[in-house]
Scaffold this active site. Structure first.
Site, mmCIF file in Angstrom:
data_model
loop_
_atom_site.group_PDB
_atom_site.id
_atom_site.type_symbol
_atom_site.label_atom_id
_atom_site.label_comp_id
_atom_site.label_asym_id
_atom_site.label_seq_id
_atom_site.Cartn_x
_atom_site.Cartn_y
_atom_site.Cartn_z
ATOM 1 N N ARG A 172 -12.525 6.251 -0.376
ATOM 2 C CA ARG A 172 -11.555 5.169 -0.720
ATOM 3 C C ARG A 172 -11.843 4.105 -1.120
ATOM 4 O O ARG A 172 -13.361 3.778 -1.016
ATOM 5 C CB ARG A 172 -11.463 5.063 1.360
ATOM 6 C CG ARG A 172 -10.227 6.930 1.573
ATOM 7 C CD ARG A 172 -10.020 6.001 3.242
ATOM 8 N NE ARG A 172 -8.873 5.156 3.761
ATOM 9 C CZ ARG A 172 -7.941 5.678 3.460
ATOM 10 N NH1 ARG A 172 -7.548 7.096 2.591
ATOM 11 N NH2 ARG A 172 -6.279 4.714 3.373
ATOM 12 N N HIS A 184 -3.263 -5.783 2.197
ATOM 13 C CA HIS A 184 -3.535 -5.640 3.840
ATOM 14 C C HIS A 184 -3.601 -7.354 4.634
ATOM 15 O O HIS A 184 -4.634 -7.837 3.622
ATOM 16 C CB HIS A 184 -3.741 -4.959 4.293
ATOM 17 C CG HIS A 184 -3.534 -3.346 4.476
ATOM 18 N ND1 HIS A 184 -1.591 -3.074 4.913
ATOM 19 C CD2 HIS A 184 -3.749 -2.425 3.685
ATOM 20 C CE1 HIS A 184 -1.568 -1.492 4.481
ATOM 21 N NE2 HIS A 184 -2.844 -0.884 3.696
ATOM 22 N N CYS A 220 0.717 -1.630 -0.837
ATOM 23 C CA CYS A 220 0.113 0.107 -0.088
ATOM 24 C C CYS A 220 0.432 1.115 0.075
ATOM 25 O O CYS A 220 1.311 1.761 -1.419
ATOM 26 C CB CYS A 220 -0.778 -0.268 0.749
ATOM 27 S SG CYS A 220 -2.659 0.782 0.775
#
Ligand code: GLN
Length: 243
Positions: free
Chosen positions: A130, A195, A96
């Site tokens: 997001r 993640h 990320c």
């Protein structure tokens, strides 16, 4: 040849600044899967101001835009060294925010442009919405082909030049929510938005990275199988999980 005499040095870059959603688990998975094959692991942590040592695998995690400012500044000092390491086929895994900084730049929606170190070619621009949710993607590098994880980012990454996607999206958004790509690869440098932690749930990809690193040390080795029941149960439970 077995793996008995082999040693791997794993370097964790800036864990005090970039380490979100259990990114440290990626280091633990690499260490666990190497040590259980009798491979000695030497773990080195690099923080702001430190020199970066020679290593077989470099790992950098994700983080907030604010922490990325400091890491962008730090990485510039080591750009030449890390470029040389990349060109010697050393393995890099970047998650990320770390992924964004191993490419050309990250332009946040309302902040200064953060310059990356161009180990990967591509750029990231901040988006208004997001991307937050589960991801399933398909890669050609491993068996099984699926990679699973969790994404949470505003940046949209667009790959350029010789850098290719790590995988193709089945569920989720990945690099930019448009072209169905997830992550990036150039030589042995890998970036991903996953993640979660990423590697504990993707043991096949963890082994793939370990093998690439061992290839630089010895051409002739085999990784003995490990009992992956728990890891693969976690992997399977996330395949095609709704976003
Ligand atoms: N700040 C970056 C973004 O939102 C990275 C976030 C992260 O590492 N999870 O795009």
């Amino acid at each position: 040849m077995g793996t008995g005499n082999l040693k791997l040095t794993i370097c964790h870059l800036y864990p005090k600044l970039l380490n979100l959603y259990g990114d440290i688990g990626n280091i633990k998975a690499l260490q666990y899967r190497a040590e259980n094959r009798g491979i000695e692991v030497n773990l080195k942590e690099v923080n702001a101001g430190d020199d970066i040592p020679n290593a077989d695998i470099y790992f950098i995690g994700g983080g907030q835009d604010r922490q990325q400012v400091d890491v962008s500044f730090e990485l510039q000092k080591h750009k030449d060294f890390l470029t040389k390491q990349r060109d010697e086929n050393k393995v890099f895994l970047a998650i990320c925010g770390g992924y964004q900084l191993l490419a050309d730049y990250f332009q946040p929606i309302d902040g200064e442009k953060l310059i990356g170190i161009s180990l990967l070619s591509g750029y990231t621009v901040g988006g208004k919405k997001r991307f937050i949710g589960n991801v399933t993607a398909k890669t050609e590098f491993t068996t099984p082909e699926t990679l699973v994880g969790f994404e949470n980012h505003s940046g949209r990454t667009y790959l350029t030049g010789s850098t290719k996607p790590l995988s193709h999206i089945i569920v989720g958004n990945g690099n930019n929510g448009e072209d169905l790509t997830e992550g990036a690869r150039y030589k042995n440098v890998f970036g991903t938005y996953l993640h979660g932690s990423f590697l504990p749930k993707n043991p096949h990809f963890t082994d793939y990275l370990i093998k690439l690193a061992l290839n630089n040390l010895s051409e002739d080795f085999e990784l003995p199988p490990l009992d992956d029941t728990i890891e693969m149960n976690a992997h399977k439970s996330l395949i095609n999980k709704p976003y």
